[in-house]
Each structure stands twice: as structure tokens, then as C-alpha cells.
Design a protein around this motif. Sequence first.
Motif, PDB file in Angstrom:
ATOM      1  N   HIS A  19       0.845  -1.186   0.000  1.00  0.00           N
ATOM      2  CA  HIS A  19       0.000   0.000   0.000  1.00  0.00           C
ATOM      3  C   HIS A  19       0.881   1.236   0.000  1.00  0.00           C
ATOM      4  O   HIS A  19       1.903   1.285   0.686  1.00  0.00           O
ATOM      5  CB  HIS A  19      -0.914   0.037   1.236  1.00  0.00           C
ATOM      6  CG  HIS A  19      -1.908  -1.073   1.274  1.00  0.00           C
ATOM      7  ND1 HIS A  19      -3.165  -0.963   0.755  1.00  0.00           N
ATOM      8  CD2 HIS A  19      -1.810  -2.342   1.729  1.00  0.00           C
ATOM      9  CE1 HIS A  19      -3.801  -2.109   0.898  1.00  0.00           C
ATOM     10  NE2 HIS A  19      -2.998  -2.965   1.495  1.00  0.00           N
ATOM     11  N   TRP A  75      -3.306   4.367   0.636  1.00  0.00           N
ATOM     12  CA  TRP A  75      -3.756   4.323  -0.754  1.00  0.00           C
ATOM     13  C   TRP A  75      -3.484   2.930  -1.309  1.00  0.00           C
ATOM     14  O   TRP A  75      -3.095   2.023  -0.583  1.00  0.00           O
ATOM     15  CB  TRP A  75      -2.994   5.390  -1.517  1.00  0.00           C
ATOM     16  CG  TRP A  75      -3.657   5.949  -2.740  1.00  0.00           C
ATOM     17  CD1 TRP A  75      -4.841   5.575  -3.303  1.00  0.00           C
ATOM     18  CD2 TRP A  75      -3.149   7.017  -3.544  1.00  0.00           C
ATOM     19  NE1 TRP A  75      -5.105   6.353  -4.414  1.00  0.00           N
ATOM     20  CE2 TRP A  75      -4.074   7.235  -4.581  1.00  0.00           C
ATOM     21  CE3 TRP A  75      -2.006   7.785  -3.510  1.00  0.00           C
ATOM     22  CZ2 TRP A  75      -3.894   8.200  -5.565  1.00  0.00           C
ATOM     23  CZ3 TRP A  75      -1.825   8.749  -4.475  1.00  0.00           C
ATOM     24  CH2 TRP A  75      -2.759   8.954  -5.488  1.00  0.00           C
ATOM     25  N   LEU A 113      -1.722   1.605  -8.697  1.00  0.00           N
ATOM     26  CA  LEU A 113      -1.780   3.049  -8.943  1.00  0.00           C
ATOM     27  C   LEU A 113      -1.110   3.399 -10.269  1.00  0.00           C
ATOM     28  O   LEU A 113      -1.593   4.259 -11.009  1.00  0.00           O
ATOM     29  CB  LEU A 113      -1.118   3.816  -7.795  1.00  0.00           C
ATOM     30  CG  LEU A 113      -1.856   3.768  -6.463  1.00  0.00           C
ATOM     31  CD1 LEU A 113      -1.039   4.457  -5.376  1.00  0.00           C
ATOM     32  CD2 LEU A 113      -3.236   4.391  -6.576  1.00  0.00           C
ATOM     33  N   VAL A 143      -8.284  15.557   0.405  1.00  0.00           N
ATOM     34  CA  VAL A 143      -8.369  14.102   0.486  1.00  0.00           C
ATOM     35  C   VAL A 143      -9.700  13.716   1.111  1.00  0.00           C
ATOM     36  O   VAL A 143     -10.097  14.278   2.129  1.00  0.00           O
ATOM     37  CB  VAL A 143      -7.216  13.531   1.347  1.00  0.00           C
ATOM     38  CG1 VAL A 143      -7.385  12.035   1.565  1.00  0.00           C
ATOM     39  CG2 VAL A 143      -5.866  13.823   0.721  1.00  0.00           C
ATOM     40  N   ARG A 165      -8.354   6.095   4.957  1.00  0.00           N
ATOM     41  CA  ARG A 165      -8.279   5.189   3.805  1.00  0.00           C
ATOM     42  C   ARG A 165      -8.754   5.990   2.593  1.00  0.00           C
ATOM     43  O   ARG A 165      -9.912   6.389   2.503  1.00  0.00           O
ATOM     44  CB  ARG A 165      -9.157   3.966   4.020  1.00  0.00           C
ATOM     45  CG  ARG A 165      -9.134   3.020   2.841  1.00  0.00           C
ATOM     46  CD  ARG A 165     -10.065   1.860   3.076  1.00  0.00           C
ATOM     47  NE  ARG A 165     -10.069   0.984   1.915  1.00  0.00           N
ATOM     48  CZ  ARG A 165     -11.125   0.312   1.505  1.00  0.00           C
ATOM     49  NH1 ARG A 165     -12.276   0.383   2.161  1.00  0.00           N
ATOM     50  NH2 ARG A 165     -11.047  -0.452   0.442  1.00  0.00           N
ATOM     51  N   MET A 166      -7.822   6.228   1.664  1.00  0.00           N
ATOM     52  CA  MET A 166      -8.084   7.086   0.499  1.00  0.00           C
ATOM     53  C   MET A 166      -9.238   6.577  -0.360  1.00  0.00           C
ATOM     54  O   MET A 166      -9.300   5.400  -0.708  1.00  0.00           O
ATOM     55  CB  MET A 166      -6.829   7.152  -0.368  1.00  0.00           C
ATOM     56  CG  MET A 166      -6.983   7.935  -1.645  1.00  0.00           C
ATOM     57  SD  MET A 166      -6.535   9.632  -1.465  1.00  0.00           S
ATOM     58  CE  MET A 166      -4.775   9.499  -1.332  1.00  0.00           C
TER      59      MET A 166
END
Length: 129
Positions: free
Chosen positions: A52, A73, A79, A97, A111-112
Motif C-alpha cells: 500500500h 492508498w 496506482l 483528500v 483510507r483514500m
Amino acid sequence: MKFIGVLASAALVAAVASVPASAHHSFPATYLVDQQVKIEGTVVQFLFRNPHSFVHVMAPDKNGVMQRWAVEWGAGGALGDAGVKNDTLKPGDKVIVGGNPGRNPADHRIRMQSIERPGDGWKWAGTFG
């Protein structure tokens, strides 16, 4: 008889070794997945890694006190597939965010679920797991 015990032990080890390991953790154990929070602040660090990634953001808490937030993330590989690179975010970037707050408010974790850099209009939104 001792040979059969050794053989049975070896078979058990082989069976356990053939089962794939699961390194995934439970987000509901760490985050309040039924709640949303939003912070506005400045990136101080971006850790682009597996399993992560983390964005550390200096932003005020609900009492207006500046805190360092650890925003969890997705994995670097996932990503990257979404166009996020290790230099997408830099210290000093102003960001907004949104995501799930941590269960322990003193941890200042999120937690994004979304991130926006208003300065140039860059945005990301989604889920990871």
C-alpha cells in the motif's frame, strides 16, 4: 512406525506450502468504512510502494489543530496502472483528500477514496483492496 510419522509430517508441510498465502488485511478493522471524512492540507511525503502507498498530509483536525495524517492508498503497481506515478505528488502540493477515517481518531489515518490537487485540477478517485 517412525518412518510413517516423518512421511505424514512431510505431506502436511507440502500441503500447507501449496496453499497461497493471503497478505490482505481487513480495512474494517482499521477504518470506519461506513463513514467519510475530508481534509485539506499540504503533502509532506508520498510513499509509492507495495502493498500500500501512503500520502502524509499536514492538515487541521476537527478542532483546527494541525496534524500529520497518514492516508493509505493502493499498491504502487495498481496506482501505476491508473496513471499515478512515484512523482505524481510532491511535498508542498496542496490537496483535498476524502476517505474513511481510522477507528482511532488519535492515529489521524484515512483510507483514500479521493484526492484532488486544486492547483492544476489533477484528481483521482476510486477504491482499492
